[in-house]
Design a protein around this motif. Structure first.
Motif, PDB file in Angstrom:
ATOM      1  N   HIS A 347       0.813  -1.218   0.000  1.00 22.67           N
ATOM      2  CA  HIS A 347       0.000   0.000   0.000  1.00 22.67           C
ATOM      3  C   HIS A 347       0.850   1.273   0.000  1.00 22.67           C
ATOM      4  CE1 HIS A 347      -3.109  -2.810   1.679  1.00 22.67           C
ATOM      5  NE2 HIS A 347      -3.860  -2.118   0.846  1.00 22.67           N
ATOM      6  N   ARG A 348       2.175   1.127   0.047  1.00 24.71           N
ATOM      7  CA  ARG A 348       3.019   2.313   0.246  1.00 24.71           C
ATOM      8  C   ARG A 348       2.869   3.333  -0.879  1.00 24.71           C
ATOM      9  NH1 ARG A 348       6.651   1.146   4.508  1.00 24.71           N
ATOM     10  NH2 ARG A 348       5.285  -0.021   5.924  1.00 24.71           N
ATOM     11  N   ALA A 349       2.790   2.884  -2.116  1.00 21.78           N
ATOM     12  CA  ALA A 349       2.672   3.829  -3.228  1.00 21.78           C
ATOM     13  C   ALA A 349       1.366   4.613  -3.117  1.00 21.78           C
ATOM     14  CB  ALA A 349       2.734   3.091  -4.561  1.00 21.78           C
ATOM     15  N   THR A 350       0.275   3.909  -2.823  1.00 27.88           N
ATOM     16  CA  THR A 350      -1.014   4.581  -2.648  1.00 27.88           C
ATOM     17  C   THR A 350      -0.966   5.538  -1.472  1.00 27.88           C
ATOM     18  OG1 THR A 350      -2.152   2.635  -3.516  1.00 27.88           O
ATOM     19  CG2 THR A 350      -3.480   4.227  -2.292  1.00 27.88           C
ATOM     20  N   LEU A 351      -0.300   5.128  -0.399  1.00 19.97           N
ATOM     21  CA  LEU A 351      -0.193   5.967   0.796  1.00 19.97           C
ATOM     22  C   LEU A 351       0.506   7.283   0.470  1.00 19.97           C
ATOM     23  CD1 LEU A 351      -0.661   6.242   3.805  1.00 19.97           C
ATOM     24  CD2 LEU A 351       1.406   4.894   4.206  1.00 19.97           C
ATOM     25  N   HIS A 352       1.569   7.236  -0.303  1.00 21.55           N
ATOM     26  CA  HIS A 352       2.284   8.462  -0.658  1.00 21.55           C
ATOM     27  C   HIS A 352       1.449   9.330  -1.608  1.00 21.55           C
ATOM     28  CE1 HIS A 352       5.809   7.524   1.627  1.00 21.55           C
ATOM     29  NE2 HIS A 352       5.960   6.357   1.020  1.00 21.55           N
ATOM     30  N   GLU A 353       0.659   8.700  -2.457  1.00 19.79           N
ATOM     31  CA  GLU A 353      -0.251   9.471  -3.319  1.00 19.79           C
ATOM     32  C   GLU A 353      -1.313  10.190  -2.473  1.00 19.79           C
ATOM     33  OE1 GLU A 353      -1.879   6.635  -5.985  1.00 19.79           O
ATOM     34  OE2 GLU A 353       0.010   6.301  -7.067  1.00 19.79           O
ATOM     35  N   ASP A 361      -1.543  12.395   6.655  1.00 20.92           N
ATOM     36  CA  ASP A 361      -0.389  13.133   7.161  1.00 20.92           C
ATOM     37  C   ASP A 361       0.899  12.614   6.513  1.00 20.92           C
ATOM     38  OD1 ASP A 361       1.873  12.972   9.562  1.00 20.92           O
ATOM     39  OD2 ASP A 361       0.839  14.896   9.426  1.00 20.92           O
ATOM     40  N   PRO A 362       1.706  13.508   5.888  1.00 19.34           N
ATOM     41  CA  PRO A 362       2.903  13.030   5.168  1.00 19.34           C
ATOM     42  C   PRO A 362       3.957  12.433   6.079  1.00 19.34           C
ATOM     43  CG  PRO A 362       2.781  15.444   5.163  1.00 19.34           C
ATOM     44  CD  PRO A 362       1.484  14.957   5.688  1.00 19.34           C
ATOM     45  N   ASP A 363       4.118  12.971   7.300  1.00 22.01           N
ATOM     46  CA  ASP A 363       5.124  12.408   8.207  1.00 22.01           C
ATOM     47  C   ASP A 363       4.743  10.992   8.622  1.00 22.01           C
ATOM     48  OD1 ASP A 363       6.609  14.732   8.109  1.00 22.01           O
ATOM     49  OD2 ASP A 363       5.619  15.616   9.853  1.00 22.01           O
ATOM     50  N   ALA A 370      -1.246   5.402   7.728  1.00 26.39           N
ATOM     51  CA  ALA A 370      -2.247   6.301   7.145  1.00 26.39           C
ATOM     52  C   ALA A 370      -2.990   6.987   8.284  1.00 26.39           C
ATOM     53  CB  ALA A 370      -3.223   5.515   6.280  1.00 26.39           C
ATOM     54  N   ARG A 371      -2.700   8.271   8.455  1.00 21.13           N
ATOM     55  CA  ARG A 371      -3.372   9.065   9.491  1.00 21.13           C
ATOM     56  C   ARG A 371      -4.064  10.229   8.797  1.00 21.13           C
ATOM     57  NH1 ARG A 371      -2.652  13.527  12.940  1.00 21.13           N
ATOM     58  NH2 ARG A 371      -3.459  13.180  15.056  1.00 21.13           N
ATOM     59  N   THR A 373      -5.735  13.555   7.591  1.00 26.03           N
ATOM     60  CA  THR A 373      -5.765  14.986   7.846  1.00 26.03           C
ATOM     61  C   THR A 373      -7.233  15.406   8.009  1.00 26.03           C
ATOM     62  OG1 THR A 373      -5.955  15.443   5.488  1.00 26.03           O
ATOM     63  CG2 THR A 373      -3.712  15.335   6.410  1.00 26.03           C
ATOM     64  N   ARG A 374      -7.469  16.679   8.313  1.00 21.42           N
ATOM     65  CA  ARG A 374      -8.863  17.126   8.391  1.00 21.42           C
ATOM     66  C   ARG A 374      -9.550  16.936   7.038  1.00 21.42           C
ATOM     67  NH1 ARG A 374     -10.412  23.181  10.178  1.00 21.42           N
ATOM     68  NH2 ARG A 374      -9.845  22.424  12.250  1.00 21.42           N
ATOM     69  N   ARG A 375      -8.855  17.276   5.968  1.00 21.18           N
ATOM     70  CA  ARG A 375      -9.438  17.061   4.636  1.00 21.18           C
ATOM     71  C   ARG A 375      -9.704  15.575   4.418  1.00 21.18           C
ATOM     72  NH1 ARG A 375      -7.410  16.461  -0.841  1.00 21.18           N
ATOM     73  NH2 ARG A 375      -8.981  17.277  -2.290  1.00 21.18           N
ATOM     74  N   GLY A 376      -8.784  14.738   4.878  1.00 22.71           N
ATOM     75  CA  GLY A 376      -8.968  13.306   4.745  1.00 22.71           C
ATOM     76  C   GLY A 376     -10.165  12.791   5.527  1.00 22.71           C
ATOM     77  N   ARG A 377     -10.423  13.398   6.693  1.00 22.76           N
ATOM     78  CA  ARG A 377     -11.598  12.997   7.467  1.00 22.76           C
ATOM     79  C   ARG A 377     -12.880  13.307   6.697  1.00 22.76           C
ATOM     80  NH1 ARG A 377     -10.834  16.083  12.836  1.00 22.76           N
ATOM     81  NH2 ARG A 377      -8.799  16.808  12.113  1.00 22.76           N
ATOM     82  N   LEU A 378     -12.882  14.430   6.004  1.00 22.87           N
ATOM     83  CA  LEU A 378     -14.057  14.787   5.212  1.00 22.87           C
ATOM     84  C   LEU A 378     -14.225  13.874   4.006  1.00 22.87           C
ATOM     85  CD1 LEU A 378     -13.704  18.682   5.303  1.00 22.87           C
ATOM     86  CD2 LEU A 378     -15.546  17.344   6.350  1.00 22.87           C
TER      87      LEU A 378
END
Length: 389
Positions: A347-353, A361-363, A370-371, A373-378
């Motif tokens: 899943h690493r490639a998808t995770l970086h995308e 969160d990039p870090d 996969a954590r 972000t606020r945008r990701g929660r939406l």
């Protein structure tokens, strides 16, 4: 249900959900398995409900023993509904006592009941605390009268501070539940509700986007043009406002729709759902999960009571999860939590995308987690879709 135990399953944390299907009034947006006295008619009684639930606990214990999954203390108990506090406090205490006597409550077990602000008094809340309850979750939904009216909520918003004070005096932790995106609710209305919540300084806040479900009275009103439908952009703006104000007040999100003052104030029972722990659901329509098997009870209280009275588990259907389903649910549920979801190399490639798109969160992504972000929660559904594709 399968009779085979699953290696290691006996070490999985175990919780109990008790469904109380009674409401004084059916809210127009609600599609939960709940009933008013008029809808139930003869053959299903609030007065006999606790005895039926206690009998199901005994049947559940026999099944757990048969499957080699007994012997686990109960980490969390959650009374939901409906309005559990429509039952006499002594009945709720009796149901909790049955859970404790049958399986044992773990030290520090979390025991929650939902309650409407107009369904309890100070003496009720003290009696619940004395019986072993530790939390109460009040269905506040809004602080604005016209929003409550659209939702068919019957309580006076001015009563919420009183019941919160009574719960605190009794020694109960307090959660307040809100709904955003009600037809006719402005952003200022929503801000007013959030500010009312923050003024009460609860331990925990839940905020859920309104979904208008087919078959509900609100769905009919929207279809007839009496109410506007849900606006996704409006709900996104309201989520962002909630997250901002709650964060500024010291509440951290730990699940997409839930915030707490700190880790100790998180609802452990709900976290157990997201982590796919085991739980047994008591009551009509209640769902359970045990060692990779899902099952759910017959829905109507009369049919439920008849099955239990006959000494039969009231299970309607059972689903054995495939390894693929388990893997997909691990992503679907785990991604919702603030801790993030560790992913394997495929899943690493998808995770970086996803990180490049601002959804995780990039870090954390750099560490394989996969954590959101606020945008990701939406856009959590989008994230899940890309990870399980």
């Amino acid at each position: 249900m399968s009779g085979a135990g699953v290696p290691g399953a006996a070490a999985t944390p175990f919780g109990v959900y008790l469904h109380v299907p009674f409401c004084s009034v059916r809210c127009g947006y609600c599609d939960f398995n709940t009933y008013t006295a008029t809808e139930l008619g003869g053959g299903a009684s609030q007065a006999s409900y606790a005895a039926t639930a206690v009998a199901e606990v005994a049947l559940a214990d026999a099944e757990l023993r048969r499957r080699g999954l007994a012997g686990r203390p109960v980490e969390t108990v959650f009374f939901g509904g409906g309005t559990p506090t429509l039952l006499p406090t002594v009945d709720l205490a009796r149901m909790l006592d049955a859970v404790d006597r049958t399986w044992g409550l773990a030290p520090g077990a979390e025991v929650t009941t939902e309650a409407n602000p107009d369904s309890v008094w100070a003496a009720d809340l003290q009696a619940l605390r004395d019986a072993g309850f530790t939390r109460v979750s009040f269905g506040m939904q809004s602080a604005v009268p016209h929003v409550l009216a659209t939702l068919d909520r019957t309580h006076d918003p001015d009563r919420v501070p009183q019941v919160v004070a009574w719960a605190r005096d009794a020694g109960l932790a307090v959660s307040l539940d809100l709904i955003y995106g009600t037809p006719g609710e402005s952003l200022d209305d929503w801000r007013r509700s959030l500010e009312a919540v923050l003024a009460l300084e609860p331990d925990h806040v839940s905020a859920y986007a309104l979904t208008i479900e087919p078959g509900t009275r609100m769905h009919t009103r929207v279809r007839r043009g009496e109410l506007p439908g849900v606006d996704g952009d409006d709900q996104a703006a309201k989520y962002e406002l909630a997250d901002t104000l709650l964060a500024e007040a010291g509440y951290g999100w730990y699940e997409i729709s839930n915030w707490a003052r700190g880790p100790e104030q998180r609802c452990r029972h709900n976290v157990a759902y997201w982590r796919s722990h085991d739980w047994w659901g008591i009551g009509p329509g209640a769902h359970s999960h045990l060692a990779g098997t899902r099952f759910w009870n017959v829905k109507h209280p009369r049919a439920y009571a008849q099955r239990v009275a006959a000494g039969e588990l009231p299970v309607a259907e059972t689903e054995e999860l495939t390894p693929e389903q388990v893997a997909d649910e691990h992503v679907l549920l785990g991604i919702r939590l603030v801790d993030g979801l560790p992913l394997d190399a495929e899943h690493r490639a998808t995770l970086h995308e996803l990180a490049a798109d601002g959804l995780v969160d990039p870090d954390a992504a750099g560490a394989g987690v996969a954590r959101l972000t606020r945008r990701g929660r939406l856009l959590a559904d989008t994230v899940v879709g890309r990870l399980v594709a």
